[in-house]
Scaffold this active site. Structure first.
Site, PDB file in Angstrom:
ATOM      1  N   SER A   4       0.817  -1.214   0.000  1.00 34.95           N
ATOM      2  CA  SER A   4       0.000   0.000   0.000  1.00 34.95           C
ATOM      3  C   SER A   4       0.851   1.265   0.000  1.00 34.95           C
ATOM      4  O   SER A   4       1.790   1.389   0.785  1.00 34.95           O
ATOM      5  CB  SER A   4      -0.923   0.034   1.220  1.00 34.95           C
ATOM      6  OG  SER A   4      -1.676   1.229   1.193  1.00 34.95           O
ATOM      7  N   ASN A   6      -0.554   4.132   0.622  1.00 35.16           N
ATOM      8  CA  ASN A   6      -1.235   5.040   1.553  1.00 35.16           C
ATOM      9  C   ASN A   6      -0.709   4.752   2.967  1.00 35.16           C
ATOM     10  O   ASN A   6      -0.942   3.663   3.506  1.00 35.16           O
ATOM     11  CB  ASN A   6      -2.758   4.783   1.456  1.00 35.16           C
ATOM     12  CG  ASN A   6      -3.548   5.584   2.482  1.00 35.16           C
ATOM     13  OD1 ASN A   6      -3.040   5.946   3.538  1.00 35.16           O
ATOM     14  ND2 ASN A   6      -4.802   5.833   2.168  1.00 35.16           N
ATOM     15  N   LYS A   9      -3.125   3.480   5.637  1.00 35.38           N
ATOM     16  CA  LYS A   9      -3.558   2.104   5.418  1.00 35.38           C
ATOM     17  C   LYS A   9      -2.432   1.124   5.703  1.00 35.38           C
ATOM     18  O   LYS A   9      -2.637   0.081   6.326  1.00 35.38           O
ATOM     19  CB  LYS A   9      -4.011   1.951   3.967  1.00 35.38           C
ATOM     20  CG  LYS A   9      -5.344   1.281   3.870  1.00 35.38           C
ATOM     21  CD  LYS A   9      -5.827   1.219   2.455  1.00 35.38           C
ATOM     22  CE  LYS A   9      -5.092   0.174   1.662  1.00 35.38           C
ATOM     23  NZ  LYS A   9      -5.675   0.025   0.317  1.00 35.38           N
ATOM     24  N   ASP A  64      -7.454  -3.666  -1.074  1.00 33.64           N
ATOM     25  CA  ASP A  64      -8.236  -2.612  -1.708  1.00 33.64           C
ATOM     26  C   ASP A  64      -9.579  -2.566  -0.996  1.00 33.64           C
ATOM     27  O   ASP A  64     -10.206  -3.605  -0.757  1.00 33.64           O
ATOM     28  CB  ASP A  64      -8.423  -2.834  -3.208  1.00 33.64           C
ATOM     29  CG  ASP A  64      -8.760  -1.514  -3.899  1.00 33.64           C
ATOM     30  OD1 ASP A  64      -8.000  -0.543  -3.742  1.00 33.64           O
ATOM     31  OD2 ASP A  64      -9.805  -1.436  -4.573  1.00 33.64           O
ATOM     32  N   TYR A 147     -12.957   7.574   5.746  1.00 43.55           N
ATOM     33  CA  TYR A 147     -14.363   7.726   6.136  1.00 43.55           C
ATOM     34  C   TYR A 147     -14.613   7.306   7.585  1.00 43.55           C
ATOM     35  O   TYR A 147     -15.770   7.249   8.018  1.00 43.55           O
ATOM     36  CB  TYR A 147     -15.251   6.894   5.205  1.00 43.55           C
ATOM     37  CG  TYR A 147     -15.167   7.305   3.743  1.00 43.55           C
ATOM     38  CD1 TYR A 147     -15.961   8.333   3.245  1.00 43.55           C
ATOM     39  CD2 TYR A 147     -14.285   6.668   2.861  1.00 43.55           C
ATOM     40  CE1 TYR A 147     -15.885   8.715   1.914  1.00 43.55           C
ATOM     41  CE2 TYR A 147     -14.202   7.048   1.518  1.00 43.55           C
ATOM     42  CZ  TYR A 147     -15.002   8.067   1.050  1.00 43.55           C
ATOM     43  OH  TYR A 147     -14.917   8.445  -0.267  1.00 43.55           O
ATOM     44  N   ASP A 148     -13.571   6.998   8.344  1.00 45.57           N
ATOM     45  CA  ASP A 148     -13.760   6.529   9.728  1.00 45.57           C
ATOM     46  C   ASP A 148     -14.623   7.469  10.585  1.00 45.57           C
ATOM     47  O   ASP A 148     -15.441   6.988  11.379  1.00 45.57           O
ATOM     48  CB  ASP A 148     -12.408   6.307  10.432  1.00 45.57           C
ATOM     49  CG  ASP A 148     -11.773   4.982  10.044  1.00 45.57           C
ATOM     50  OD1 ASP A 148     -12.474   4.116   9.492  1.00 45.57           O
ATOM     51  OD2 ASP A 148     -10.569   4.816  10.310  1.00 45.57           O
ATOM     52  N   LYS A 169     -10.859  -0.980  16.719  1.00 38.03           N
ATOM     53  CA  LYS A 169     -11.274  -0.926  15.307  1.00 38.03           C
ATOM     54  C   LYS A 169     -10.968  -2.254  14.621  1.00 38.03           C
ATOM     55  O   LYS A 169     -11.823  -2.832  13.958  1.00 38.03           O
ATOM     56  CB  LYS A 169     -10.571   0.237  14.568  1.00 38.03           C
ATOM     57  CG  LYS A 169     -10.851   0.232  13.059  1.00 38.03           C
ATOM     58  CD  LYS A 169     -10.223   1.390  12.288  1.00 38.03           C
ATOM     59  CE  LYS A 169     -10.443   1.218  10.777  1.00 38.03           C
ATOM     60  NZ  LYS A 169      -9.784   2.219   9.940  1.00 38.03           N
ATOM     61  N   HIS A 174     -13.306  -4.351   8.605  1.00 39.57           N
ATOM     62  CA  HIS A 174     -13.134  -4.995   7.298  1.00 39.57           C
ATOM     63  C   HIS A 174     -11.684  -5.438   7.102  1.00 39.57           C
ATOM     64  O   HIS A 174     -11.411  -6.544   6.684  1.00 39.57           O
ATOM     65  CB  HIS A 174     -13.542  -3.972   6.217  1.00 39.57           C
ATOM     66  CG  HIS A 174     -12.958  -2.596   6.452  1.00 39.57           C
ATOM     67  ND1 HIS A 174     -13.266  -1.871   7.585  1.00 39.57           N
ATOM     68  CD2 HIS A 174     -12.052  -1.860   5.768  1.00 39.57           C
ATOM     69  CE1 HIS A 174     -12.590  -0.725   7.557  1.00 39.57           C
ATOM     70  NE2 HIS A 174     -11.843  -0.709   6.475  1.00 39.57           N
TER      71      HIS A 174
HETATM   72  P1  ITT Z   1      -3.400   2.134  -1.783  1.00 37.48           P
HETATM   73  O1  ITT Z   1      -4.198   1.867  -3.021  1.00 37.48           O
HETATM   74  O2  ITT Z   1      -2.042   2.621  -2.084  1.00 37.48           O
HETATM   75  O3  ITT Z   1      -3.379   0.963  -0.869  1.00 37.48           O
HETATM   76  P2  ITT Z   1      -5.665   3.911  -1.270  1.00 37.48           P
HETATM   77  O4  ITT Z   1      -5.894   5.050  -0.332  1.00 37.48           O
HETATM   78  O5  ITT Z   1      -5.900   4.169  -2.728  1.00 37.48           O
HETATM   79  O6  ITT Z   1      -4.191   3.320  -1.003  1.00 37.48           O
HETATM   80  P3  ITT Z   1      -7.954   2.111  -1.227  1.00 37.48           P
HETATM   81  O7  ITT Z   1      -8.187   2.327  -2.671  1.00 37.48           O
HETATM   82  O8  ITT Z   1      -8.053   0.736  -0.714  1.00 37.48           O
HETATM   83  O9  ITT Z   1      -6.540   2.690  -0.796  1.00 37.48           O
HETATM   84  O10 ITT Z   1      -8.939   2.961  -0.324  1.00 37.48           O
HETATM   85  C1  ITT Z   1      -9.860   3.821  -0.856  1.00 37.48           C
HETATM   86  C2  ITT Z   1     -10.240   4.872   0.117  1.00 37.48           C
HETATM   87  O11 ITT Z   1     -11.184   4.313   1.038  1.00 37.48           O
HETATM   88  C3  ITT Z   1      -9.132   5.452   0.991  1.00 37.48           C
HETATM   89  O12 ITT Z   1      -8.432   6.471   0.373  1.00 37.48           O
HETATM   90  C4  ITT Z   1      -9.934   5.944   2.200  1.00 37.48           C
HETATM   91  O13 ITT Z   1     -10.503   7.185   1.926  1.00 37.48           O
HETATM   92  C5  ITT Z   1     -11.039   4.902   2.281  1.00 37.48           C
HETATM   93  N1  ITT Z   1     -10.697   3.853   3.265  1.00 37.48           N
HETATM   94  C6  ITT Z   1      -9.994   2.717   3.067  1.00 37.48           C
HETATM   95  N2  ITT Z   1      -9.882   2.020   4.209  1.00 37.48           N
HETATM   96  C7  ITT Z   1     -10.528   2.732   5.157  1.00 37.48           C
HETATM   97  C8  ITT Z   1     -10.761   2.559   6.529  1.00 37.48           C
HETATM   98  O14 ITT Z   1     -10.289   1.513   7.201  1.00 37.48           O
HETATM   99  N3  ITT Z   1     -11.469   3.486   7.184  1.00 37.48           N
HETATM  100  C9  ITT Z   1     -11.961   4.573   6.545  1.00 37.48           C
HETATM  101  N4  ITT Z   1     -11.762   4.820   5.249  1.00 37.48           N
HETATM  102  C10 ITT Z   1     -11.064   3.917   4.550  1.00 37.48           C
END
Ligand code: ITT
Length: 194
Positions: A4, A6, A9, A64, A147-148, A169, A174
């Site tokens: 990841s 992010n 994450k 994802d 969105y937490d 959490k 998920h």
């Molecule tokens: P990577 O693809 O590099 O892993 P990303 O931010 O693009 O990072 P995702 O596509 O999986 O990751 O996540 C999409 C979005 O969903 C992310 O940017 C957050 O805004 C939200 N998100 C993901 N996991 C979350 C969580 O546990 N709690 C709240 N929001 C979450």
């Protein structure tokens, strides 16, 4: 290797995986960010895991995640990161979500995470984790990310994910569920042959 880009994450993935007993290697910064143009969470998780495994020669784990809101036809879903636009911040996305929800009494939603462990030779293991809940009317709490602050899980005694400690959490999240299911599947494999 954690696939990841992010950091919020990646921190959560590391926390859950290390609790299970995995030793995780940080994603090398020189690997370019992967374009997530898949139509599903599974396709996007695969794109990330594949890119990292091929670039580094190490098995990689990607996640994802999407937030599926019933009243919005399960949007933002696979577009959760870019809901309010290509370079949207977490706050932009939350604001758009609350605006869209203004006229909807049904606030049911769920987070869905697909996790993939993938080896450089293409072998992979896939798992999924889901947590149901509701969307609040106002953001609450400082922890977590994304969105937490607007998601109250059914098992959370009314708290948003952002009002919970990390362990709280991930006991029900998920991501916790998906990574624990992935670890369970991995433990059934003979990893010495991979
Ligand atoms: P990577 O693809 O590099 O892993 P990303 O931010 O693009 O990072 P995702 O596509 O999986 O990751 O996540 C999409 C979005 O969903 C992310 O940017 C957050 O805004 C939200 N998100 C993901 N996991 C979350 C969580 O546990 N709690 C709240 N929001 C979450």
């Amino acid at each position: 290797m954690l696939a990841s880009a992010n950091p919020d994450k990646a921190r959560e993935m590391r926390y859950v995986l290390e609790e299970i007993g995995f030793e995780m290697v940080e994603r090398p910064p020189e690997v370019p960010e992967v374009e997530e143009d898949g139509a599903t969470l599974e396709e996007n998780a695969r794109l990330k895991a594949k890119a990292l495994a091929e670039a580094t020669g190490l098995p990689a784990i990607a996640d994802d995640t999407g937030l599926e809101v019933d009243a919005l036809g399960r949007a933002p879903g696979v577009r959760s990161a870019r809901y309010a636009g290509e370079s949207a911040t977490y706050e932009d996305n939350v604001e758009k979500l609350l605006d869209e929800m203004e006229r909807h009494p049904d606030r049911r939603a769920r987070f869905r995470s697909v996790t993939i462990a993938r080896w450089p030779d293409g072998r992979e293991v896939v798992a999924e984790g889901v947590v149901g809940g509701t969307i609040t009317h106002e953001p609450r709490g400082e922890n977590g990310f994304g969105y937490d602050p607007v998601f109250v899980p059914d098992e959370g005694e009314g708290k948003t994910f952002a009002e919970m400690e990390r362990a709280e959490k991930h006991a029900i999240s998920h991501r916790g569920r998906s990574l624990r299911a992935l670890a369970e599947k991995l433990s059934e494999l003979d990893l010495t042959s991979l």
